[in-house]
Write a protein that holds these residues in place. Structure first.
Motif, mmCIF file in Angstrom:
data_model
loop_
_atom_site.group_PDB
_atom_site.id
_atom_site.type_symbol
_atom_site.label_atom_id
_atom_site.label_comp_id
_atom_site.label_asym_id
_atom_site.label_seq_id
_atom_site.Cartn_x
_atom_site.Cartn_y
_atom_site.Cartn_z
ATOM 1 N N UNK A 155 0.830 -1.208 0.000
ATOM 2 C CA UNK A 155 0.000 0.000 0.000
ATOM 3 C C UNK A 155 0.865 1.259 0.000
ATOM 4 N N UNK A 156 1.918 1.251 0.825
ATOM 5 C CA UNK A 156 2.790 2.441 0.871
ATOM 6 C C UNK A 156 3.481 2.667 -0.469
ATOM 7 N N UNK A 157 3.936 1.579 -1.069
ATOM 8 C CA UNK A 157 4.610 1.710 -2.374
ATOM 9 C C UNK A 157 3.629 2.248 -3.419
ATOM 10 N N UNK A 158 2.409 1.722 -3.400
ATOM 11 C CA UNK A 158 1.388 2.216 -4.335
ATOM 12 C C UNK A 158 1.112 3.701 -4.120
ATOM 13 N N UNK A 159 1.017 4.106 -2.860
ATOM 14 C CA UNK A 159 0.714 5.513 -2.572
ATOM 15 C C UNK A 159 1.829 6.436 -3.058
ATOM 16 N N UNK A 160 3.078 5.963 -2.976
ATOM 17 C CA UNK A 160 4.190 6.769 -3.516
ATOM 18 C C UNK A 160 4.028 6.873 -5.036
ATOM 19 N N UNK A 161 3.823 5.730 -5.680
ATOM 20 C CA UNK A 161 3.707 5.715 -7.147
ATOM 21 C C UNK A 161 2.548 6.609 -7.600
ATOM 22 N N UNK A 162 1.433 6.543 -6.869
ATOM 23 C CA UNK A 162 0.254 7.345 -7.235
ATOM 24 C C UNK A 162 0.523 8.838 -7.174
ATOM 25 N N UNK A 163 1.479 9.219 -6.361
ATOM 26 C CA UNK A 163 1.783 10.643 -6.179
ATOM 27 C C UNK A 163 2.666 11.212 -7.290
ATOM 28 N N UNK A 164 3.273 10.324 -8.072
ATOM 29 C CA UNK A 164 4.241 10.771 -9.072
ATOM 30 C C UNK A 164 3.555 11.045 -10.409
ATOM 31 N N UNK A 165 3.870 12.186 -10.983
ATOM 32 C CA UNK A 165 3.253 12.601 -12.250
ATOM 33 C C UNK A 165 3.622 11.635 -13.381
ATOM 34 N N UNK A 166 4.912 11.451 -13.595
ATOM 35 C CA UNK A 166 5.346 10.561 -14.689
ATOM 36 C C UNK A 166 5.579 9.157 -14.132
ATOM 37 N N UNK A 198 -0.299 -7.757 -7.141
ATOM 38 C CA UNK A 198 -1.013 -7.402 -8.372
ATOM 39 C C UNK A 198 -2.248 -6.563 -8.065
ATOM 40 N N UNK A 199 -2.972 -6.949 -7.043
ATOM 41 C CA UNK A 199 -4.200 -6.250 -6.686
ATOM 42 C C UNK A 199 -3.909 -4.817 -6.228
ATOM 43 N N UNK A 200 -2.818 -4.641 -5.476
ATOM 44 C CA UNK A 200 -2.554 -3.330 -4.874
ATOM 45 C C UNK A 200 -1.694 -2.439 -5.782
ATOM 46 N N UNK A 201 -0.607 -2.999 -6.293
ATOM 47 C CA UNK A 201 0.318 -2.174 -7.092
ATOM 48 C C UNK A 201 0.126 -2.420 -8.590
ATOM 49 N N UNK A 202 -0.139 -3.647 -8.945
ATOM 50 C CA UNK A 202 -0.171 -4.039 -10.370
ATOM 51 C C UNK A 202 1.122 -4.755 -10.698
ATOM 52 N N UNK A 203 1.012 -6.002 -11.152
ATOM 53 C CA UNK A 203 2.204 -6.839 -11.329
ATOM 54 C C UNK A 203 3.123 -6.300 -12.432
ATOM 55 N N UNK A 204 2.573 -5.513 -13.345
ATOM 56 C CA UNK A 204 3.407 -4.931 -14.407
ATOM 57 C C UNK A 204 4.419 -3.938 -13.857
#
Ligand code: FE
Ligand code: FE
Ligand code: ZN
Length: 275
Positions: A155-166, A198-204
């Protein structure tokens, strides 16, 4: 399979490619600069070309650079935060200029300010560093959750990624020792952990694996790497990881406590364990 190890480069990139070959590796990780210092040597383009010739000839997988451990992108202190951004930014542009595909870093420690604060701070730093014109991807490393480390949950990793524009230029480097210590049971429920990722961040978003055994118990929140097969994760679980259909095409980088001959043995062991 793409498997290699962390290599200390003292003389240059061509030397690193030759060291990798000498241990049977077809990928490797290296520090983006001296881990203890702040100096970065100017690029020797001839050396880079010499390395690239070897990588191409020997069918190497994607190289991974690792930022210095001391950088803290979650710090509330402007001098520490500013230095972290300056160094990551400088190294990111240099690695991008020589087309290194992946650059991983430890997200940071919030030192008491809370993980939400840390996540914002890290995301903001990445927004200053990534211009959108790069091809090198920055990879957040999954952390063990020692002390006030940010990035020990998906969840924390996803929240960081979500905050980034590019954020198409941001991915994840999964460290097997760290996530086991962080409470993701890759020994008994690898499928469940990957489904959750996969559910939280996306496996890609998963681009690289730090393949390490662990000296610490499951969910210990402690970061101590062990040699392959000599820790709490164990050889069977590690074999399942390298053969898993979701993971087996990814590059694996050993960060086990070894010298070159130890890495050579582990790489051979793991190659023989692929199905
Ligand atoms: Fe790391
Ligand atoms: Fe790691
Ligand atoms: Zn570690």
């Amino acid at each position: 399979m793409y498997i290699g190890c962390h290599l200390t480069i003292s003389k240059g990139y061509e030397e690193a490619a030759k060291l990798a070959l000498s241990v049977g590796a077809n990928v490797f990780q290296f520090f983006s600069r001296n881990p203890r210092g702040y100096s970065s040597k100017d690029l020797d383009m001839e050396d880079v070309e010499d390395m690239n010739r070897i990588l191409k000839e020997k069918d190497f997988g994607p190289l991974l650079a690792h930022a210095p451990y001391i950088l803290n992108f979650a710090s509330h202190k402007s001098n520490i935060y500013g230095m972290a951004k300056g160094i990551l930014g400088e190294d990111y542009q240099r690695l991008n200029s020589i087309s290194i595909p992946y650059f991983t870093f430890h997200p940071g420690n919030h030192v008491g300010k809370g993980s939400e604060y840390g996540i914002e701070r890290i995301g903001d730093a990445l927004n200053e560093i990534i211009t959108g014109n790069e091809t090198t991807m920055l990879l957040l490393e999954t952390m063990a959750g020692q002390g006030t480390e940010v990035g020990h949950t998906f969840e924390e990793l996803r929240d960081i990624i979500d905050r980034v524009k590019y954020n198409e230029l941001v991915g994840v480097c999964l460290d097997t020792c760290h996530i086991y210590s962080a409470g993701y049971d890759i020994v008994n429920d690898l499928d469940g952990v990957l489904d959750e990722f996969d559910r939280i961040i996306g496996i890609d978003k998963l681009k690289a694996i730090h393949l390490n055994d662990s000296k610490m118990e499951f969910n210990s929140r402690k970061d101590r790497h062990a040699k392959i097969g000599e820790g709490t994760i164990g050889l069977e679980a590690i074999k399942n990881i390298i053969n898993h259909p979701t993971l087996k095409e990814l590059p694996f980088y050993l960060e086990t406590p070894n010298e070159l001959d130890g890495y050579k043995q582990e790489i051979e062991l793991l190659r023989n364990a692929t199905k």
